[in-house]
Scaffold this motif. Structure first.
Motif, PDB file in Angstrom:
ATOM      1  N   LYS A  22      11.200  30.032 -13.180  1.00 53.92           N
ATOM      2  CA  LYS A  22       9.891  29.688 -13.729  1.00 53.92           C
ATOM      3  C   LYS A  22       8.875  29.476 -12.602  1.00 53.92           C
ATOM      4  CE  LYS A  22      11.609  27.397 -17.912  1.00 53.92           C
ATOM      5  NZ  LYS A  22      11.691  26.120 -18.650  1.00 53.92           N
ATOM      6  N   PRO A  23       7.613  29.755 -12.877  1.00 47.71           N
ATOM      7  CA  PRO A  23       6.578  29.407 -11.900  1.00 47.71           C
ATOM      8  C   PRO A  23       6.466  27.881 -11.785  1.00 47.71           C
ATOM      9  CG  PRO A  23       5.752  30.958 -13.567  1.00 47.71           C
ATOM     10  CD  PRO A  23       7.060  30.442 -14.059  1.00 47.71           C
ATOM     11  N   ILE A  24       6.622  27.363 -10.573  1.00 45.71           N
ATOM     12  CA  ILE A  24       6.549  25.917 -10.341  1.00 45.71           C
ATOM     13  C   ILE A  24       5.425  25.622  -9.369  1.00 45.71           C
ATOM     14  CG2 ILE A  24       7.756  23.877  -9.463  1.00 45.71           C
ATOM     15  CD1 ILE A  24      10.361  25.116 -10.289  1.00 45.71           C
ATOM     16  N   GLY A  25       4.625  24.617  -9.701  1.00 41.55           N
ATOM     17  CA  GLY A  25       3.525  24.228  -8.837  1.00 41.55           C
ATOM     18  C   GLY A  25       3.417  22.722  -8.706  1.00 41.55           C
ATOM     19  N   PHE A  26       2.759  22.292  -7.640  1.00 42.26           N
ATOM     20  CA  PHE A  26       2.453  20.872  -7.424  1.00 42.26           C
ATOM     21  C   PHE A  26       0.956  20.733  -7.209  1.00 42.26           C
ATOM     22  CE2 PHE A  26       6.928  20.626  -6.747  1.00 42.26           C
ATOM     23  CZ  PHE A  26       7.287  19.305  -6.995  1.00 42.26           C
ATOM     24  N   PHE A  27       0.410  19.665  -7.750  1.00 43.16           N
ATOM     25  CA  PHE A  27      -1.003  19.343  -7.554  1.00 43.16           C
ATOM     26  C   PHE A  27      -1.050  17.985  -6.869  1.00 43.16           C
ATOM     27  CE2 PHE A  27      -5.153  17.775  -8.291  1.00 43.16           C
ATOM     28  CZ  PHE A  27      -5.993  18.809  -8.661  1.00 43.16           C
ATOM     29  N   LEU A  28      -1.559  17.945  -5.637  1.00 40.63           N
ATOM     30  CA  LEU A  28      -1.591  16.710  -4.852  1.00 40.63           C
ATOM     31  C   LEU A  28      -3.015  16.177  -4.773  1.00 40.63           C
ATOM     32  CD1 LEU A  28       0.711  17.777  -1.859  1.00 40.63           C
ATOM     33  CD2 LEU A  28       1.372  16.875  -4.103  1.00 40.63           C
ATOM     34  N   GLY A  29      -3.195  14.940  -5.212  1.00 41.96           N
ATOM     35  CA  GLY A  29      -4.506  14.323  -5.184  1.00 41.96           C
ATOM     36  C   GLY A  29      -4.667  13.363  -4.017  1.00 41.96           C
ATOM     37  N   ALA A  30      -5.790  12.649  -4.025  1.00 40.82           N
ATOM     38  CA  ALA A  30      -6.135  11.770  -2.899  1.00 40.82           C
ATOM     39  C   ALA A  30      -5.171  10.595  -2.753  1.00 40.82           C
ATOM     40  CB  ALA A  30      -7.563  11.258  -3.067  1.00 40.82           C
ATOM     41  N   GLY A  31      -4.396  10.304  -3.799  1.00 36.26           N
ATOM     42  CA  GLY A  31      -3.459   9.186  -3.720  1.00 36.26           C
ATOM     43  C   GLY A  31      -2.225   9.476  -2.883  1.00 36.26           C
ATOM     44  N   CYS A  32      -1.943  10.748  -2.602  1.00 32.19           N
ATOM     45  CA  CYS A  32      -0.707  11.088  -1.885  1.00 32.19           C
ATOM     46  C   CYS A  32      -0.656  10.538  -0.458  1.00 32.19           C
ATOM     47  CB  CYS A  32      -0.487  12.598  -1.909  1.00 32.19           C
ATOM     48  SG  CYS A  32      -0.035  13.213  -3.549  1.00 32.19           S
ATOM     49  N   PRO A  33      -1.722  10.676   0.353  1.00 41.59           N
ATOM     50  CA  PRO A  33      -1.658  10.112   1.713  1.00 41.59           C
ATOM     51  C   PRO A  33      -1.527   8.589   1.734  1.00 41.59           C
ATOM     52  CG  PRO A  33      -3.443  11.710   1.538  1.00 41.59           C
ATOM     53  CD  PRO A  33      -2.957  11.440   0.159  1.00 41.59           C
ATOM     54  N   LEU A  34      -1.880   7.924   0.613  1.00 46.60           N
ATOM     55  CA  LEU A  34      -1.763   6.466   0.557  1.00 46.60           C
ATOM     56  C   LEU A  34      -0.310   6.008   0.642  1.00 46.60           C
ATOM     57  CD1 LEU A  34      -4.304   5.501  -2.282  1.00 46.60           C
ATOM     58  CD2 LEU A  34      -4.689   5.478   0.164  1.00 46.60           C
ATOM     59  N   SER A  35       0.624   6.908   0.297  1.00 50.02           N
ATOM     60  CA  SER A  35       2.045   6.530   0.304  1.00 50.02           C
ATOM     61  C   SER A  35       2.605   6.429   1.720  1.00 50.02           C
ATOM     62  CB  SER A  35       2.858   7.552  -0.496  1.00 50.02           C
ATOM     63  OG  SER A  35       2.887   8.804   0.170  1.00 50.02           O
ATOM     64  N   ILE A  36       1.877   6.959   2.697  1.00 47.61           N
ATOM     65  CA  ILE A  36       2.335   6.909   4.099  1.00 47.61           C
ATOM     66  C   ILE A  36       1.579   5.782   4.788  1.00 47.61           C
ATOM     67  CG2 ILE A  36       2.507   8.201   6.263  1.00 47.61           C
ATOM     68  CD1 ILE A  36       2.511  10.747   4.472  1.00 47.61           C
ATOM     69  N   ARG A  37       2.323   4.757   5.206  1.00 51.44           N
ATOM     70  CA  ARG A  37       1.707   3.552   5.752  1.00 51.44           C
ATOM     71  C   ARG A  37       1.824   3.510   7.271  1.00 51.44           C
ATOM     72  NH1 ARG A  37      -1.176   2.128   1.464  1.00 51.44           N
ATOM     73  NH2 ARG A  37      -1.606   0.161   2.580  1.00 51.44           N
ATOM     74  N   VAL A  38       0.744   3.081   7.914  1.00 48.26           N
ATOM     75  CA  VAL A  38       0.699   3.015   9.380  1.00 48.26           C
ATOM     76  C   VAL A  38       0.059   1.684   9.801  1.00 48.26           C
ATOM     77  CG1 VAL A  38       0.625   5.524   9.711  1.00 48.26           C
ATOM     78  CG2 VAL A  38      -1.509   4.258   9.370  1.00 48.26           C
ATOM     79  N   ASN A  39       0.041   1.442  11.117  1.00 53.16           N
ATOM     80  CA  ASN A  39      -0.601   0.251  11.692  1.00 53.16           C
ATOM     81  C   ASN A  39      -0.034  -1.051  11.124  1.00 53.16           C
ATOM     82  OD1 ASN A  39      -2.290   2.073  13.040  1.00 53.16           O
ATOM     83  ND2 ASN A  39      -3.879   1.955  11.462  1.00 53.16           N
ATOM     84  N   GLU A  40       1.292  -1.166  11.134  1.00 53.40           N
ATOM     85  CA  GLU A  40       1.901  -2.407  10.635  1.00 53.40           C
ATOM     86  C   GLU A  40       1.542  -3.589  11.533  1.00 53.40           C
ATOM     87  OE1 GLU A  40       6.404  -4.047  10.397  1.00 53.40           O
ATOM     88  OE2 GLU A  40       6.027  -2.221   9.220  1.00 53.40           O
ATOM     89  N   ARG A  41       1.106  -4.688  10.905  1.00 51.63           N
ATOM     90  CA  ARG A  41       0.697  -5.868  11.659  1.00 51.63           C
ATOM     91  C   ARG A  41       0.821  -7.101  10.770  1.00 51.63           C
ATOM     92  NH1 ARG A  41      -3.239  -2.935   9.578  1.00 51.63           N
ATOM     93  NH2 ARG A  41      -5.007  -3.936   8.541  1.00 51.63           N
ATOM     94  N   GLU A  42       0.670  -8.273  11.383  1.00 50.92           N
ATOM     95  CA  GLU A  42       0.759  -9.524  10.633  1.00 50.92           C
ATOM     96  C   GLU A  42      -0.637 -10.115  10.463  1.00 50.92           C
ATOM     97  OE1 GLU A  42       2.662 -13.969  11.133  1.00 50.92           O
ATOM     98  OE2 GLU A  42       3.772 -12.258  11.952  1.00 50.92           O
ATOM     99  N   GLU A  43      -0.955 -10.440   9.217  1.00 49.57           N
ATOM    100  CA  GLU A  43      -2.239 -11.081   8.907  1.00 49.57           C
ATOM    101  C   GLU A  43      -1.987 -12.220   7.935  1.00 49.57           C
ATOM    102  OE1 GLU A  43      -5.199  -8.406   7.481  1.00 49.57           O
ATOM    103  OE2 GLU A  43      -5.316  -7.223   9.333  1.00 49.57           O
ATOM    104  N   GLY A  44      -2.333 -13.451   8.351  1.00 44.29           N
ATOM    105  CA  GLY A  44      -2.154 -14.600   7.478  1.00 44.29           C
ATOM    106  C   GLY A  44      -0.712 -14.839   7.092  1.00 44.29           C
ATOM    107  N   GLY A  45       0.201 -14.539   8.011  1.00 39.19           N
ATOM    108  CA  GLY A  45       1.620 -14.743   7.730  1.00 39.19           C
ATOM    109  C   GLY A  45       2.265 -13.641   6.920  1.00 39.19           C
ATOM    110  N   LYS A  46       1.521 -12.589   6.598  1.00 40.68           N
ATOM    111  CA  LYS A  46       2.062 -11.465   5.835  1.00 40.68           C
ATOM    112  C   LYS A  46       2.012 -10.186   6.666  1.00 40.68           C
ATOM    113  CE  LYS A  46       0.747 -13.159   1.234  1.00 40.68           C
ATOM    114  NZ  LYS A  46      -0.027 -12.835   0.003  1.00 40.68           N
ATOM    115  N   ILE A  47       2.984  -9.317   6.428  1.00 35.33           N
ATOM    116  CA  ILE A  47       2.996  -8.004   7.073  1.00 35.33           C
ATOM    117  C   ILE A  47       2.134  -7.057   6.237  1.00 35.33           C
ATOM    118  CG2 ILE A  47       4.386  -6.050   7.817  1.00 35.33           C
ATOM    119  CD1 ILE A  47       4.832  -8.528   9.487  1.00 35.33           C
TER     120      ILE A  47
END
Length: 400
Positions: A22-47
């Motif tokens: 079957k023809p298979i496709g994916f449609f990726l919106g602006a929310g996809c890059p949000l799943s990749i997290r960078v710049n981990e740091r501590e702020e107010g006792g939270k990561i």
């Protein structure tokens, strides 16, 4: 209230993704890059972490921080434009709407002005906005095990009779990076190496290309698309002063816009959904673009053999997904899957917790807490984990 069986749905999705006919496709919106997290740091006792690339709302805030004067008595051109849009009832927090309005105003200003803004001011604002977008969106995937890589490897993992089609409204080059780093060949409508040119004929005849080549269609343009002169569309990593960015459709005359890639990209989405038994998987898209929604819903209405699975992030019954729910409630072949609820076959319902332990899945996809079940395919990282699990399973000879 009706209950939907998450095991049945996920099993069907796995089976659909594992076959090669079957023809298979994916449609990726602006929310996809949000799943990749960078710049981990501590702020107010939270990561805390930042997304690799902001979504439309986040990107608009970044642009506002750089272009706003923050002075009531001395507003910048950006401030004036945002006020005009909000006074007209538009969303001043949506950069795509703002950029569209800038270009409409500039096209009719001529030697005069529009709403107190001159053509020169509007053209300069367009350039400044695109410069900020280019800087903010020009990011690279930090590792080779990202959901983008999982999608790229899945796309080349089996011998296909039909090519995989990847549609995206994102300007970034993350999918290109993942495909190239995964040795997955793809065609994006451009031909050449130094200044690749857009070839409409090749796009319309893409069915003649090898099915192992993934098709990549960037509906809202790309960071490396340039308009050179007034008619030549090229793809290049270098930008000269004689070129302008081609991100988000400019509202040009119809005869000019026909030369642009945008309409050709939307035509590809429509053609894909009109193909017999086509399957489209949507992730990171909130159905905020009514132009795209119209293409999806009308195509599904015209082709009852096609099916769309739309995975959204978070709870389904929120204002954010109002348009998505409207589409799903009107289209029996559009299944809308949220974390807490789903609309399947035009029927809304919660996820059932019965039998949720019967399917072996990565823990990020199906989360059970007592009787409550959360289906997290709307998180691109979870969808990537599902694809990763399917990449080594070979093909299924689906008779359909």
């Amino acid at each position: 209230m009706h209950k939907h069986d998450p095991i049945r749905q996920i099993s069907f999705i796995q089976q659909a993704l594992s076959q090669n006919r079957k023809p298979i496709g994916f449609f990726l919106g602006a929310g996809c890059p949000l799943s990749i997290r960078v710049n981990e740091r501590e702020e107010g006792g939270k990561i805390v972490t930042d997304p690799l690339i902001w979504d439309v709302a986040g990107l608009t805030k970044v642009i506002a921080e750089q272009l706003s004067s923050n002075a009531v008595d001395n507003p910048s051109i950006w401030d004036k434009l945002v006020k005009i849009v909000t006074d007209d009832g538009g969303d001043g927090g949506n950069i795509e709407l703002l950029l569209s309005r800038i270009r409409v105003f500039a096209s009719v200003a001529g030697a005069g002005d529009v709403r107190g803004l001159t053509a020169a001011e509007l053209i300069a604002l367009d350039t400044n906005v695109c410069d900020v977008i280019s800087k903010e969106v020009r990011r690279e995937l930090p590792a080779k095990d990202s959901p983008y890589h999982n999608l790229a490897i899945w796309s080349r993992s089996i011998r296909r009779e039909r090519p995989v089609h990847l549609f995206t409204t994102n300007y970034d080059l993350l999918m290109e990076q993942a495909l190239e780093e995964s040795s997955a060949p793809y065609f994006d409508g451009f031909i050449g190496a130094r200044k690749a040119f857009f070839d409409l004929g090749a796009v319309e005849d893409e069915g003649l290309l090898p099915p192992r080549w993934t098709r990549l269609w960037k509906i809202h343009g790309s960071l490396n698309w340039r308009l050179e002169g007034k008619t030549d569309v090229v793809r290049s990593d270098e930008k000269t002063d004689k070129q302008s960015y081609l991100i988000y459709p400019s509202h040009l005359k119809y005869d000019q816009s026909r030369k642009m890639p945008y309409l050709a990209m939307l035509d590809r989405l429509k053609a894909f959904l009109l193909a017999p038994s086509s399957l489209l998987f949507i992730c990171g898209y909130s159905f905020a673009d009514e132009h795209i929604n119209d293409v999806i819903c009308r195509s599904l209405e015209a082709n009852p053999t096609a099916h769309v699975f739309a995975f959204v992030h978070g709870e389904l019954e929120t204002e954010r997904y109002k348009l998505a729910c409207q589409c799903a409630l009107a289209s029996p072949n559009l299944s809308l899957l949220g974390f807490d609820k789903a609309i399947i076959g035009r029927t809304a319902g919660d996820w059932s917790g019965d039998g949720a332990d019967d399917l072996v899945l990565p823990p990020s996809i199906l989360v059970k807490d007592g009787d409550k079940v959360t289906v997290r395919l709307g998180d691109f990282a979870a969808l990537g984990a599902l694809l990763r699990g399917l990449s080594g399973n070979g093909t299924s000879d689906d008779p359909a």
